[in-house]
Design a protein around this motif. Structure first.
Motif, mmCIF file in Angstrom:
data_model
loop_
_atom_site.group_PDB
_atom_site.id
_atom_site.type_symbol
_atom_site.label_atom_id
_atom_site.label_comp_id
_atom_site.label_asym_id
_atom_site.label_seq_id
_atom_site.Cartn_x
_atom_site.Cartn_y
_atom_site.Cartn_z
ATOM 1 N N ASP A 96 0.830 -1.207 0.000
ATOM 2 C CA ASP A 96 0.000 0.000 0.000
ATOM 3 C C ASP A 96 0.867 1.260 0.000
ATOM 4 O OD1 ASP A 96 -2.191 -1.655 0.038
ATOM 5 O OD2 ASP A 96 -2.565 -1.442 2.192
ATOM 6 N N ILE A 97 1.982 1.225 0.731
ATOM 7 C CA ILE A 97 2.901 2.362 0.741
ATOM 8 C C ILE A 97 3.470 2.592 -0.655
ATOM 9 C CG2 ILE A 97 5.174 3.135 1.541
ATOM 10 C CD1 ILE A 97 4.527 1.767 4.227
ATOM 11 N N ARG A 145 2.206 1.576 -3.516
ATOM 12 C CA ARG A 145 1.149 1.964 -4.457
ATOM 13 C C ARG A 145 0.835 3.451 -4.354
ATOM 14 N NH1 ARG A 145 -3.862 -1.994 -4.662
ATOM 15 N NH2 ARG A 145 -2.123 -3.317 -5.358
ATOM 16 N N ARG A 146 0.773 3.961 -3.136
ATOM 17 C CA ARG A 146 0.514 5.400 -2.969
ATOM 18 C C ARG A 146 1.658 6.235 -3.538
ATOM 19 N NH1 ARG A 146 -1.625 3.603 2.106
ATOM 20 N NH2 ARG A 146 0.363 4.074 3.131
ATOM 21 N N TRP A 147 2.882 5.772 -3.296
ATOM 22 C CA TRP A 147 4.046 6.497 -3.828
ATOM 23 C C TRP A 147 4.041 6.493 -5.353
ATOM 24 C CZ3 TRP A 147 8.161 4.851 -6.872
ATOM 25 C CH2 TRP A 147 9.200 5.766 -7.021
ATOM 26 N N ASP A 158 1.483 6.186 -7.440
ATOM 27 C CA ASP A 158 0.425 7.045 -7.970
ATOM 28 C C ASP A 158 0.772 8.526 -7.836
ATOM 29 O OD1 ASP A 158 -1.156 4.917 -8.738
ATOM 30 O OD2 ASP A 158 -2.298 4.868 -6.869
ATOM 31 N N ALA A 159 1.468 8.874 -6.751
ATOM 32 C CA ALA A 159 1.774 10.285 -6.500
ATOM 33 C C ALA A 159 3.035 10.747 -7.220
ATOM 34 C CB ALA A 159 1.923 10.524 -4.994
ATOM 35 N N GLN A 210 13.120 8.082 -1.581
ATOM 36 C CA GLN A 210 12.197 7.262 -0.792
ATOM 37 C C GLN A 210 12.897 6.077 -0.140
ATOM 38 O OE1 GLN A 210 9.215 8.492 -0.501
ATOM 39 N NE2 GLN A 210 8.337 6.898 0.802
ATOM 40 N N GLU A 247 4.256 -3.342 -8.217
ATOM 41 C CA GLU A 247 3.550 -2.073 -8.058
ATOM 42 C C GLU A 247 4.161 -0.970 -8.920
ATOM 43 O OE1 GLU A 247 0.723 -1.548 -6.524
ATOM 44 O OE2 GLU A 247 0.633 -3.652 -5.925
#
Length: 387
Positions: free
Chosen positions: A14-15, A17-19, A21-22, A50, A77
């Protein structure tokens, strides 16, 4: 048998995936990939910031730790948007770091793994011979001779991706010509890419264009003894433990691409209108996405199985080859159907379907061709060697 992700693995996914997308959206990846002349340093910097180059590198060398499952999760991802640009991360993390972790001395691990984990050292793999392709051993002409304090390296390599931006080149060369078998007498060198005698020229290609694959010539390049990885003459045995990881990496990249294809196809089918309604109502297009979803699940199950086996130190050479074959063929089929679903827009450089197809078509041939994979699978079943 349950191959679902643990809570910790799901949290990490999830971490990432958010990174993704952003910080690594598809439109930016598309723009970066189109620039064949310039290496995507900005993407490298974001990954380094990151800390993702530390995945799989032990904490004592400034890494994040984690096993092949964690690397696989990241690769999947990231590839959903990055496609072939995944190798901005993969060449160093899977190529350099895995090899050094497997065969490097303690001094070499301290010298190189730390800057790799920090995103301060770029690695390129220089293995393929101009006349070789899959037949790396039979075509090996690159050679090195022992001199005072080191080795003198001569030869040429093809498809050395990222060579112009690399700090170090992982080079396989013959150091002993008087051997009984072709895989004997090979040595691995971790060469300073700025050494005198090295020249690299870009090779225009169909996909993964911004990665800058090169032809590299080595002319009397001096390599000090401390830059030899493993025992001289024993490089092939040192490489074997990393081969399964490479195939798992390819499988994860292809699964990520299928994720991206399915995501884009569904979005387009729900918005595009023709003949009085959305095209998602057309049965044939529903069949197409059903096929893509099935290839996605098939690839996922095989990937998780092989990664789990590797993480638990179980023999999985044949399974890793099966994964490589299935994943690459599924990714190319999925991208081709994705182009068909989008029609003219699928062929357009303004969308990502064409990029998914171009970036992953090469993986049916590398790092080993799927034809050779089939040969080795058949041989594992007791049939005679065919090559």
């Amino acid at each position: 048998m349950d191959f679902s992700l643990t809570e910790e693995q799901q949290a990490f996914r999830d971490i990432v995936r958010r990174w993704v997308d952003a910080e690594a959206p598809k439109d930016w990846m598309r723009a970066l990939e189109a620039d064949e002349e310039n290496y995507p340093y900005a993407l490298w910097d974001k990954i380094a910031e990151q800390g993702f180059f530390g995945i799989g590198i032990p904490e004592e060398y400034d890494g994040l730790g984690g096993d092949v499952m964690m690397q696989m999760i990241f690769a999947r991802e990231f590839a959903r948007t990055a496609g072939g640009l995944l190798w901005v991360w993969g060449l160093t993390s899977f190529g350099g770091a895995k090899t050094i972790s497997a065969v490097g001395t303690e001094e070499q691990k301290n010298r190189w793994l730390r800057p790799m984990a920090q995103g301060k050292l770029r690695v390129s793999l220089s293995m393929t011979e101009p006349d070789g392709g899959t037949d790396v051993l039979g075509a090996m002409k690159t050679h090195a001779e022992k001199v005072d304090g080191g080795w003198k390296l001569n030869g040429a390599k093809m498809w050395t991706t990222g060579a112009k931006a690399a700090d170090r080149l992982l080079v396989l060369a013959r150091t002993d010509k008087n051997v009984e078998k072709k895989h004997h007498g090979l040595t691995m060198f971790f060469v300073d890419a700025k050494s005198p005698g090295i020249t690299a020229s870009l090779l225009p290609k169909l996909g993964m264009r911004a990665m800058g694959s090169c032809e590299v010539h080595y002319e009397d390049v001096f390599v000090p003894d401390e830059d030899v990885l493993g025992e001289p003459g024993q490089a092939w045995y040192a490489m074997l433990p990393t081969l399964n990881n490479e195939r798992i990496m390819v499988g994860a990249q292809c699964l990520g691409a299928i994720d991206g294809v399915l995501e884009d196809a569904l979005e387009y089918m729900k918005q595009r209108k023709a003949f009085g309604g959305i095209i998602g109502r057309f049965q044939i297009l529903q069949h197409y996405v059903a096929d893509i979803a099935t290839w996605q699940k098939t690839t996922e199950l095989l990937l998780y199985n092989v990664a789990w086996m590797q993480a638990n130190a179980m023999p999985c050479g044949t399974e890793a080859n099966m994964l490589k074959m299935v994943a690459t063929e599924n990714a190319v089929k999925a991208a081709d159907l994705g182009i068909q679903i989008l029609g003219g827009m699928g062929y357009s450089a303004e969308t990502d379907m064409q990029r998914y197809w171009r970036d992953h078509r090469i993986l049916r041939m590398t790092p080993i061709s799927n034809e050779m994979v089939r040969n080795t699978i058949a041989e594992s079943l007791g049939l005679p060697r065919s090559f």
